[in-house]
Design a protein around this motif. Structure first.
Motif, PDB file in Angstrom:
ATOM      1  N   PHE A 188       0.864  -1.181   0.000  1.00 10.35           N
ATOM      2  CA  PHE A 188       0.000   0.000   0.000  1.00 10.35           C
ATOM      3  C   PHE A 188       0.899   1.229   0.000  1.00 10.35           C
ATOM      4  O   PHE A 188       1.595   1.501   0.973  1.00 10.35           O
ATOM      5  CB  PHE A 188      -0.911  -0.034   1.226  1.00 10.35           C
ATOM      6  CG  PHE A 188      -1.851   1.135   1.356  1.00 10.35           C
ATOM      7  CD1 PHE A 188      -2.272   1.876   0.253  1.00 10.35           C
ATOM      8  CD2 PHE A 188      -2.339   1.490   2.610  1.00 10.35           C
ATOM      9  CE1 PHE A 188      -3.147   2.947   0.400  1.00 10.35           C
ATOM     10  CE2 PHE A 188      -3.218   2.554   2.770  1.00 10.35           C
ATOM     11  CZ  PHE A 188      -3.618   3.284   1.652  1.00 10.35           C
ATOM     12  N   VAL A 189       0.916   1.940  -1.134  1.00  7.16           N
ATOM     13  CA  VAL A 189       1.813   3.089  -1.294  1.00  7.16           C
ATOM     14  C   VAL A 189       0.998   4.327  -1.630  1.00  7.16           C
ATOM     15  O   VAL A 189       0.124   4.299  -2.510  1.00  7.16           O
ATOM     16  CB  VAL A 189       2.843   2.830  -2.414  1.00  7.16           C
ATOM     17  CG1 VAL A 189       3.681   4.079  -2.671  1.00  7.16           C
ATOM     18  CG2 VAL A 189       3.740   1.663  -2.040  1.00  7.16           C
ATOM     19  N   ILE A 190       1.280   5.404  -0.925  1.00  7.63           N
ATOM     20  CA  ILE A 190       0.662   6.701  -1.209  1.00  7.63           C
ATOM     21  C   ILE A 190       1.740   7.639  -1.719  1.00  7.63           C
ATOM     22  O   ILE A 190       2.751   7.868  -1.037  1.00  7.63           O
ATOM     23  CB  ILE A 190      -0.007   7.283   0.054  1.00  7.63           C
ATOM     24  CG1 ILE A 190      -1.160   6.374   0.507  1.00  7.63           C
ATOM     25  CG2 ILE A 190      -0.510   8.700  -0.211  1.00  7.63           C
ATOM     26  CD1 ILE A 190      -1.766   6.772   1.836  1.00  7.63           C
ATOM     27  N   VAL A 191       1.550   8.150  -2.914  1.00 10.95           N
ATOM     28  CA  VAL A 191       2.484   9.108  -3.520  1.00 10.95           C
ATOM     29  C   VAL A 191       1.842  10.477  -3.453  1.00 10.95           C
ATOM     30  O   VAL A 191       0.798  10.715  -4.079  1.00 10.95           O
ATOM     31  CB  VAL A 191       2.807   8.730  -4.976  1.00 10.95           C
ATOM     32  CG1 VAL A 191       3.779   9.756  -5.579  1.00 10.95           C
ATOM     33  CG2 VAL A 191       3.383   7.328  -5.058  1.00 10.95           C
ATOM     34  N   ASP A 192       2.437  11.373  -2.692  1.00 14.99           N
ATOM     35  CA  ASP A 192       1.850  12.707  -2.555  1.00 14.99           C
ATOM     36  C   ASP A 192       2.543  13.703  -3.469  1.00 14.99           C
ATOM     37  O   ASP A 192       3.760  13.869  -3.432  1.00 14.99           O
ATOM     38  CB  ASP A 192       1.938  13.203  -1.110  1.00 14.99           C
ATOM     39  CG  ASP A 192       1.200  14.519  -0.952  1.00 14.99           C
ATOM     40  OD1 ASP A 192      -0.044  14.487  -0.971  1.00 14.99           O
ATOM     41  OD2 ASP A 192       1.861  15.568  -0.856  1.00 14.99           O
ATOM     42  N   ASN A 193       1.737  14.377  -4.277  1.00 14.02           N
ATOM     43  CA  ASN A 193       2.236  15.367  -5.236  1.00 14.02           C
ATOM     44  C   ASN A 193       2.148  16.775  -4.669  1.00 14.02           C
ATOM     45  O   ASN A 193       1.305  17.593  -5.077  1.00 14.02           O
ATOM     46  CB  ASN A 193       1.435  15.280  -6.550  1.00 14.02           C
ATOM     47  CG  ASN A 193       1.915  14.173  -7.461  1.00 14.02           C
ATOM     48  OD1 ASN A 193       3.016  13.653  -7.301  1.00 14.02           O
ATOM     49  ND2 ASN A 193       1.095  13.821  -8.437  1.00 14.02           N
ATOM     50  N   ALA A 194       2.992  17.064  -3.687  1.00 10.70           N
ATOM     51  CA  ALA A 194       3.149  18.418  -3.151  1.00 10.70           C
ATOM     52  C   ALA A 194       1.851  18.997  -2.599  1.00 10.70           C
ATOM     53  O   ALA A 194       1.478  20.132  -2.908  1.00 10.70           O
ATOM     54  CB  ALA A 194       3.736  19.343  -4.228  1.00 10.70           C
ATOM     55  N   SER A 195       1.171  18.222  -1.751  1.00  8.38           N
ATOM     56  CA  SER A 195      -0.022  18.745  -1.082  1.00  8.38           C
ATOM     57  C   SER A 195       0.362  19.818  -0.077  1.00  8.38           C
ATOM     58  O   SER A 195       1.448  19.779   0.507  1.00  8.38           O
ATOM     59  CB  SER A 195      -0.755  17.614  -0.348  1.00  8.38           C
ATOM     60  OG  SER A 195      -1.296  16.674  -1.243  1.00  8.38           O
ATOM     61  N   ASN A 196      -0.539  20.750   0.128  1.00  9.65           N
ATOM     62  CA  ASN A 196      -0.293  21.787   1.132  1.00  9.65           C
ATOM     63  C   ASN A 196      -1.368  21.784   2.215  1.00  9.65           C
ATOM     64  O   ASN A 196      -1.544  22.788   2.916  1.00  9.65           O
ATOM     65  CB  ASN A 196      -0.198  23.174   0.484  1.00  9.65           C
ATOM     66  CG  ASN A 196      -1.442  23.515  -0.320  1.00  9.65           C
ATOM     67  OD1 ASN A 196      -2.472  22.838  -0.216  1.00  9.65           O
ATOM     68  ND2 ASN A 196      -1.359  24.578  -1.121  1.00  9.65           N
ATOM     69  N   ASP A 197      -2.085  20.646   2.350  1.00  8.62           N
ATOM     70  CA  ASP A 197      -3.160  20.553   3.341  1.00  8.62           C
ATOM     71  C   ASP A 197      -2.882  19.495   4.400  1.00  8.62           C
ATOM     72  O   ASP A 197      -3.795  19.078   5.119  1.00  8.62           O
ATOM     73  CB  ASP A 197      -4.494  20.250   2.643  1.00  8.62           C
ATOM     74  CG  ASP A 197      -4.501  18.884   1.960  1.00  8.62           C
ATOM     75  OD1 ASP A 197      -3.403  18.307   1.795  1.00  8.62           O
ATOM     76  OD2 ASP A 197      -5.589  18.405   1.592  1.00  8.62           O
ATOM     77  N   GLY A 198      -1.629  19.064   4.495  1.00  7.22           N
ATOM     78  CA  GLY A 198      -1.278  18.073   5.511  1.00  7.22           C
ATOM     79  C   GLY A 198      -1.523  16.637   5.108  1.00  7.22           C
ATOM     80  O   GLY A 198      -1.427  15.737   5.956  1.00  7.22           O
ATOM     81  N   THR A 199      -1.801  16.392   3.845  1.00  2.61           N
ATOM     82  CA  THR A 199      -2.066  15.021   3.398  1.00  2.61           C
ATOM     83  C   THR A 199      -0.937  14.052   3.767  1.00  2.61           C
ATOM     84  O   THR A 199      -1.207  12.956   4.274  1.00  2.61           O
ATOM     85  CB  THR A 199      -2.314  14.988   1.876  1.00  2.61           C
ATOM     86  OG1 THR A 199      -3.498  15.726   1.574  1.00  2.61           O
ATOM     87  CG2 THR A 199      -2.493  13.565   1.374  1.00  2.61           C
ATOM     88  N   PRO A 200       0.343  14.382   3.512  1.00  3.78           N
ATOM     89  CA  PRO A 200       1.415  13.414   3.842  1.00  3.78           C
ATOM     90  C   PRO A 200       1.449  13.045   5.321  1.00  3.78           C
ATOM     91  O   PRO A 200       1.680  11.878   5.664  1.00  3.78           O
ATOM     92  CB  PRO A 200       2.693  14.139   3.418  1.00  3.78           C
ATOM     93  CG  PRO A 200       2.250  15.162   2.432  1.00  3.78           C
ATOM     94  CD  PRO A 200       0.899  15.598   2.888  1.00  3.78           C
ATOM     95  N   ASP A 201       1.225  14.018   6.215  1.00  6.00           N
ATOM     96  CA  ASP A 201       1.262  13.732   7.649  1.00  6.00           C
ATOM     97  C   ASP A 201       0.140  12.774   8.038  1.00  6.00           C
ATOM     98  O   ASP A 201       0.340  11.846   8.834  1.00  6.00           O
ATOM     99  CB  ASP A 201       1.129  15.030   8.452  1.00  6.00           C
ATOM    100  CG  ASP A 201       2.344  15.935   8.277  1.00  6.00           C
ATOM    101  OD1 ASP A 201       3.436  15.396   8.020  1.00  6.00           O
ATOM    102  OD2 ASP A 201       2.185  17.158   8.399  1.00  6.00           O
ATOM    103  N   ILE A 202      -1.047  12.992   7.485  1.00  2.00           N
ATOM    104  CA  ILE A 202      -2.161  12.085   7.770  1.00  2.00           C
ATOM    105  C   ILE A 202      -1.865  10.707   7.201  1.00  2.00           C
ATOM    106  O   ILE A 202      -2.100   9.684   7.851  1.00  2.00           O
ATOM    107  CB  ILE A 202      -3.468  12.649   7.175  1.00  2.00           C
ATOM    108  CG1 ILE A 202      -3.817  13.986   7.822  1.00  2.00           C
ATOM    109  CG2 ILE A 202      -4.613  11.656   7.358  1.00  2.00           C
ATOM    110  CD1 ILE A 202      -4.995  14.688   7.184  1.00  2.00           C
ATOM    111  N   ALA A 203      -1.326  10.675   5.983  1.00  2.00           N
ATOM    112  CA  ALA A 203      -1.034   9.396   5.327  1.00  2.00           C
ATOM    113  C   ALA A 203      -0.017   8.585   6.121  1.00  2.00           C
ATOM    114  O   ALA A 203      -0.113   7.359   6.200  1.00  2.00           O
ATOM    115  CB  ALA A 203      -0.528   9.643   3.905  1.00  2.00           C
ATOM    116  N   ARG A 204       0.975   9.260   6.719  1.00  2.00           N
ATOM    117  CA  ARG A 204       2.002   8.548   7.479  1.00  2.00           C
ATOM    118  C   ARG A 204       1.441   7.898   8.743  1.00  2.00           C
ATOM    119  O   ARG A 204       2.058   6.975   9.297  1.00  2.00           O
ATOM    120  CB  ARG A 204       3.144   9.496   7.828  1.00  2.00           C
ATOM    121  CG  ARG A 204       4.190   9.623   6.725  1.00  2.00           C
ATOM    122  CD  ARG A 204       5.416  10.367   7.214  1.00  2.00           C
ATOM    123  NE  ARG A 204       5.133  11.787   7.302  1.00  2.00           N
ATOM    124  CZ  ARG A 204       5.348  12.660   6.322  1.00  2.00           C
ATOM    125  NH1 ARG A 204       5.849  12.242   5.172  1.00  2.00           N
ATOM    126  NH2 ARG A 204       5.064  13.933   6.474  1.00  2.00           N
TER     127      ARG A 204
END
Length: 341
Positions: A36-52
């Protein structure tokens, strides 16, 4: 890792609001050997932190907006499973969806790519498989139709929806996946037609269901990408004999599309798309040589995956125009059959 292990690749961009429902649906259906891989394309709404914070999710921050296809390539390269499932962040797999997509790999060894039935809600269809008009215009099959319109069995389709699409890794690698230069819109259509051209087959796993937060109208920029990318696909994927036979219709349709664009308020986007397609013609011709080098079927067989029916709910055309297009397409098909193109 077994032959039915799946790598789920999700490309995000400003997708924080969808992370909880995405994780809930995915995590409940994963097997031990799945990825299960999430690739984040430069979100500025905190998506990577939630995904982690999600269980079993590997998060890759691209640092820039690579577009949908570009993000898919990053995710595919970071995984090893033989089956790749590209899933939109706002696409919620229903219970059993992943297993049914997995089962399709065994039931249909002839398929190189397939999709789940993508729903607007529990009762309405978003897409039961992509449909492509011979002018290169594609849309979501059965969009907004009742669930009762679904076929009883699995079926083959012109192209699989990128919202919930499974691809065998060997086919993805052989055709170099979806084209990152498309950036967004039409890359799944192009990939589906390239699969057919190269002798692969594409299907719909009727029993697999996912609900997608779909909205067609996303501004004039969408029309720009749809039209620019449509011409890229036409000029690089269609066999030469088919392009030659379609040339009069393609030229005439441009006049009609300009009128439709003017009425719909996206004429500027349409004109910019034409300018971009013309400027990129040298690149498109290079791409054409690469795409046509993979060709394993004749033009007539390729044309069988196209339609003269323009049933897209988002592009209205007069009944007389539809009749004329249908008659023209019949002549084209007969000509190809006569000369065995």
């Amino acid at each position: 890792m077994g032959p039915d292990a799946i790598a789920i690749v999700v490309v995000t961009h400003g997708s924080a609001e969808h992370m909880a429902s995405l994780a809930s649906a995915v995590q409940a259906q994963l097997r031990d050997r799945d990825e299960f891989v999430i690739v984040d394309n430069a979100s500025n709404d905190g998506t990577p932190d939630i995904a982690r914070s999600l269980t079993r999710a590997t998060v890759i921050e691209s640092g820039q907006n690579l577009g949908f296809a570009g993000g898919c390539h990053v995710g595919a390269q970071a995984t090893n499973a033989p089956l790749l499932l590209f899933l939109n962040p706002d696409c919620r797999m229903q219970p059993g969806c992943l297993e049914r997509l997995r089962e399709a790999a065994r039931i249909h060894p002839e398929w190189s790519a397939w999709q789940a039935v993508v729903m607007l809600d529990e009762a309405r269809i978003n897409t039961s498989g992509g449909v492509v008009h011979f002018l290169g215009i594609g849309w979501a099959g059965d969009c907004e139709a009742s669930i009762s319109a679904l076929p009883d069995d699995d079926q083959e389709v012109a192209f699989p929806s990128g919202a919930a699409m499974v691809v065998r890794r060997e086919a993805w690698l052989a055709l170099k996946g979806m084209d990152p230069t498309y950036f967004m819109y039409g890359e799944d259509l192009d990939f589906g037609l390239r699969l057919w051209l190269a002798g692969h087959r594409v299907g719909l796993a009727q029993a697999a269901r996912a609900v997608h937060g779909y909205e067609f109208d996303k501004g004039s920029y969408k029309w720009f990408y749809l039209e620019r990318n449509r011409w890229r696909t036409l000029l690089s994927v269609y066999p030469a004999s088919l392009l030659l036979l379609l040339a009069p219709a393609l030229l005439a349709s441009e006049l009609g599309l300009l009128v439709i664009a003017a009425r719909g308020g996206w004429l500027g986007s349409k004109l910019r798309a034409l300018v971009a397609a013309a400027a990129e013609l040298p690149h498109t011709l290079v791409r054409r040589r690469a795409v046509q080098s993979t060709r394993q079927i004749g033009a007539a067989e390729f044309a069988a995956h196209l339609t003269a029916s323009l049933d897209s709910p988002y592009l209205e055309t007069a009944g007389s125009v539809r009749c004329l297009q249908a008659a023209y397409w019949r002549l084209v098909r007969r000509a190809m059959a006569l000369f065995r193109a």
